[in-house]
Scaffold this active site. Structure first.
Site, PDB file in Angstrom:
ATOM      1  N   VAL A  42       0.795  -1.128   0.002  1.00  0.00           N
ATOM      2  CA  VAL A  42      -0.015   0.025   0.052  1.00  0.00           C
ATOM      3  C   VAL A  42       0.879   1.108   0.070  1.00  0.00           C
ATOM      4  O   VAL A  42       1.978   1.206   0.635  1.00  0.00           O
ATOM      5  CB  VAL A  42      -0.886  -0.110   1.233  1.00  0.00           C
ATOM      6  CG1 VAL A  42      -1.733   1.338   1.312  1.00  0.00           C
ATOM      7  CG2 VAL A  42      -1.817  -1.176   1.267  1.00  0.00           C
TER       8      VAL A  42
ATOM      9  N   GLY B  33       0.299   1.019  -7.483  1.00  0.00           N
ATOM     10  CA  GLY B  33      -1.071   1.147  -7.980  1.00  0.00           C
ATOM     11  C   GLY B  33      -2.025   0.031  -7.109  1.00  0.00           C
ATOM     12  O   GLY B  33      -3.096  -0.314  -7.699  1.00  0.00           O
TER      13      GLY B  33
ATOM     14  N   ALA C 167      -5.947  -1.167  -8.033  1.00  0.00           N
ATOM     15  CA  ALA C 167      -5.897  -2.598  -8.323  1.00  0.00           C
ATOM     16  C   ALA C 167      -7.186  -3.394  -7.431  1.00  0.00           C
ATOM     17  O   ALA C 167      -7.646  -4.243  -8.055  1.00  0.00           O
ATOM     18  CB  ALA C 167      -4.665  -3.566  -8.174  1.00  0.00           C
TER      19      ALA C 167
ATOM     20  N   ASP D  19      -3.397   5.103 -13.317  1.00  0.00           N
ATOM     21  CA  ASP D  19      -3.403   3.994 -12.437  1.00  0.00           C
ATOM     22  C   ASP D  19      -4.362   3.038 -13.000  1.00  0.00           C
ATOM     23  O   ASP D  19      -4.302   1.882 -13.087  1.00  0.00           O
ATOM     24  CB  ASP D  19      -3.475   4.553 -11.246  1.00  0.00           C
ATOM     25  CG  ASP D  19      -2.061   4.996 -10.763  1.00  0.00           C
ATOM     26  OD1 ASP D  19      -1.123   5.196 -11.336  1.00  0.00           O
ATOM     27  OD2 ASP D  19      -2.056   5.051  -9.234  1.00  0.00           O
TER      28      ASP D  19
HETATM   29  C1  MEV Z   1       0.517   7.878  -9.311  1.00  0.00           C
HETATM   30  O1  MEV Z   1       0.670   6.564  -9.678  1.00  0.00           O
HETATM   31  C2  MEV Z   1       0.892   8.836 -10.520  1.00  0.00           C
HETATM   32  C3  MEV Z   1       0.805  10.193 -10.237  1.00  0.00           C
HETATM   33  O2  MEV Z   1       1.118  10.928 -11.395  1.00  0.00           O
HETATM   34  C4  MEV Z   1      -0.594  10.756 -10.067  1.00  0.00           C
HETATM   35  C5  MEV Z   1      -1.631  10.517 -11.094  1.00  0.00           C
HETATM   36  O3  MEV Z   1      -1.236  10.565 -12.207  1.00  0.00           O
HETATM   37  O4  MEV Z   1      -2.699  10.498 -10.852  1.00  0.00           O
HETATM   38  C6  MEV Z   1       1.875  10.754  -9.109  1.00  0.00           C
END
Ligand code: MEV
Length: 331
Positions: free
Chosen positions: A103, A108, A112, A153
């Site tokens: 976590v 992700g 998921a 994500d």
């Molecule tokens: C998070 O995995 C990626 C970020 O760019 C946030 C997003 O894209 O929502 C930090």
């Protein structure tokens, strides 16, 4: 009983900048997964059992904005999205949720878990959803996890394939992807030559919501500077796509190093991430960067396949809590 599963993910290029309309590249990580299992039960109520977070509770006792309630409750509404979901065949339902995705680590996990639950529950209730619907629903829940998510994500975790994710360009700050309505362009990323990525976990849990919100504050203070950083990241992401699709994955190394420097300038790295990046490079990695929200969580390193065990060993010796070696196959 109905089951469904969804993989973890890493962002190869473009995190944070993607929230501001720049393109980003992400791939699924199948070694870690979230699983959901839905069963009819004789006891009344919708019982949620998530031992990883010590949760065993009836749905109505969770706050409406609890991420699990926000995933499950809309699907149980009789007129959900114009569909006619069947009700449980017993008096109630039991939903078991488990995940091997750490976590708050940039892999992700939240997306998921949402995707696995949405797929299992909708199918169990007699109305399986397609990937676009699943991703759009998971995006709504991502807002609770992340505040202003780009949507990358939930997209990569739903489709389970490498993607080039390109949100519509921004006119001032706003969440750039609105599930079905947001107009993000989601293109499959064709891997022309295999390459190896090693994922090293700092073991430090760092909620993406916080780093995203801090970057937003910096953007509000100095939009010109931050927009330039985001544009530089976007240009790296486009070049990286050409390298992957053109069959020159070794060219990703220097691009990853540059992306890491830009993320440092956005203040989302941390001493632990920087150390693991440095250690991997000393062990022969061709390039390395943090991946995901940053401040903790995971970093990734590109390595020749034969050198991957050396890089993995060096990361563990330097204090990485665990390491995953992934081989991106031709697709
Ligand atoms: C998070 O995995 C990626 C970020 O760019 C946030 C997003 O894209 O929502 C930090």
């Amino acid at each position: 009983m109905t089951t469904a599963s969804a993989p973890g993910k890493i962002i190869l290029f473009g995190e944070h900048a993607v929230v501001y309309g720049q393109p980003a590249l992400a791939v699924p990580v199948n070694q870690v997964r979230a699983d959901a299992e839905v069963t009819d039960i004789d006891r009344a109520g919708i019982w949620i059992n998530a031992p990883d977070i010590s949760l065993h509770e009836e749905l109505s006792r969770l706050a409406p904005d609890h991420p699990l309630a926000a995933v499950i409750a809309p699907l149980l509404s009789p007129h959900f999205a114009g569909t006619k979901m069947g009700g449980p065949r017993g008096a109630g339902l039991q939903i078991n949720i488990s995940s091997t995705i750490p976590v708050a680590s940039g892999l992700g996990s939240g997306a998921a878990v949402s995707v696995a639950i949405i797929r299992a529950l909708a199918t169990h209730l007699g109305h399986p959803l397609d990937d676009k619907q699943v991703s759009a629903l998971a995006y709504e829940v991502e807002k609770l996890h992340h505040g202003t998510p780009s949507g990358i994500d939930n997209t990569v975790v739903t489709y389970g394939k490498p993607i080039f994710f390109s949100p519509p360009l921004l006119r001032g700050f706003s969440p750039v992807y609105g599930g079905d309505k947001g107009g993000a362009s989601i293109q499959p990323l064709h891997v022309a030559e295999p390459f190896t990525i090693i994922i090293g976990n700092t073991g430090i849990s760092a909620p993406t919501k916080e780093s995203v919100s801090d970057v937003r504050k910096l953007w509000e203070q100095n939009p010109t500077k931050m927009n330039a950083l985001f544009a530089a990241v976007g240009s790296l992401a486009r070049t990286a796509r050409q390298a992957i699709e053109g069959g020159y994955p070794e060219r990703l190394g220097p691009l990853m190093n540059e992306n890491h420097l830009l993320l440092q300038e956005m203040t989302v790295s941390s001493p632990e991430l920087d150390r693991l990046v440095e250690v991997s490079l000393k062990a022969g990695a061709l390039g390395a960067k943090l991946s995901g929200g940053g401040r903790g969580g995971n970093m990734i390193a590109l390595s020749a396949k034969e050198n991957a065990p050396t890089v993995a060993e060096a990361l563990l010796e330097a204090g990485a809590k665990n390491v995953i070696v992934t081989h991106q196959i031709v697709i």
